[in-house]
Design an enzyme around this catalytic site. Sequence first.
Site, PDB file in Angstrom:
ATOM      1  N   SER A 140       0.832  -1.199   0.000  1.00 31.23           N
ATOM      2  CA  SER A 140       0.000   0.000   0.000  1.00 31.23           C
ATOM      3  C   SER A 140       0.873   1.257   0.000  1.00 31.23           C
ATOM      4  CB  SER A 140      -0.965  -0.027   1.192  1.00 31.23           C
ATOM      5  OG  SER A 140      -1.963   0.962   1.074  1.00 31.23           O
ATOM      6  N   ASP A 164      -0.163  -4.405  -4.092  1.00 29.18           N
ATOM      7  CA  ASP A 164      -1.403  -3.670  -4.354  1.00 29.18           C
ATOM      8  C   ASP A 164      -1.255  -2.152  -4.352  1.00 29.18           C
ATOM      9  OD1 ASP A 164      -4.036  -4.211  -5.201  1.00 29.18           O
ATOM     10  OD2 ASP A 164      -4.811  -3.409  -3.327  1.00 29.18           O
ATOM     11  N   HIS A 315      -8.179  -4.720  -0.881  1.00 26.20           N
ATOM     12  CA  HIS A 315      -6.886  -4.082  -0.644  1.00 26.20           C
ATOM     13  C   HIS A 315      -6.204  -4.621   0.613  1.00 26.20           C
ATOM     14  CE1 HIS A 315      -3.785  -1.074  -0.915  1.00 26.20           C
ATOM     15  NE2 HIS A 315      -4.077  -0.583   0.274  1.00 26.20           N
TER      16      HIS A 315
END
EC number: 2.3.1.268
Length: 368
Positions: A140, A164, A315
């Site tokens: 992230s 991600d 996510h």
Amino acid sequence: MFLSLRPSLSVSRLAVVRRAYSSPASKKQINDGLVPLPHKEVIDMAFDLHLPERSVIGKLPYHSPEPIIFFHGLLGSKRNYKHDCKKLATALQTPVYTVDVRNHGSSEHALPFNYGTLVNDLVHFIHQHKLGKVNIIGYSLGAKVGMLACLKHPELFSAACIIDNAPEPQPHIKAFLSTLIKSCVKLLDQGKVRVDDKLWRHKASESLKRYLPNAGVRNYVLNNIVHNPRVVEYRSPVINYDDGLIHFKNPVRHMLDCGVKDVADWPTEEVKDKKFLGPVNFIRATKSAFINPDSLKAINSFFPFNNIHEINATHFVLNERPQEYLRAVIDFFKVTRYQLENKRNKDPNNYMQTQNSISNSDTMGQSL
């Protein structure tokens, strides 16, 4: 480089931090207004070092030329992934450093909080601990830090595993980030949960539920709660841990702006002509909006030797599919990275042209 064969070694710079910030914010300061965060161009990030539990070389001192640094996401911390990193250290037979980025975990609270500054903290960490060339795993927010660091300082990184996220501005995720941080502020302003309340976690979760209906996301956020001020490792200058109420380890009020605008951003102009020629593995969560079909152009432009591995998750893939993401990371560092390196080396003309282009670009930048 590595002084011990213990499986997990905690070496946070806590004593230095406590001396630097021995006086937390008073109740009067908190009530009168938002106490400003200090400004620091570079901080010493708190970290844990995880070494392999079993070494392939028996009783000999273990040494690896390529340690791994694991960079967490927004509202994450090194503690969240200590078990994962222990497994990675043993499976890959290499040291794994987990760090707390500024304004998270046991690291200092300071501004700026943007990708350029976080990259500077990472580079400082590598030099500070004399790590030489490293591999990076970023999730992230940590994924964007890792990508930007590879582009700006390719000499420090051999390979990267990006979980991600994509190298591009993402205005479409601002609403998600805003909800995440605002829910924390609402809990502090409206929840007023006391540290001596045995149901503190349940009450905090119920307060967050209105904004974060997903229980997994709420648990991720609740991992940042301080409910025992006596065991706080870092005494923030802007948080009064002694008022009898629960608090976050993060200065969430100060992150309302930078935690949304800067985290969703990407320095497009700064890196528009840069490429990282090392192998890069992108783990894409298929139920997430962080990597979409349009992201592939940016990924291929900045990281021509990449692999994309998809996992059926949101996510929060590290929490939802821990075994699957760990297997993807291990397979990359054991197998896929070498396949990508072979692919790169089989096209020496293109490789040398790209290298010369990067070298000329760097020379021009230094002369300006």
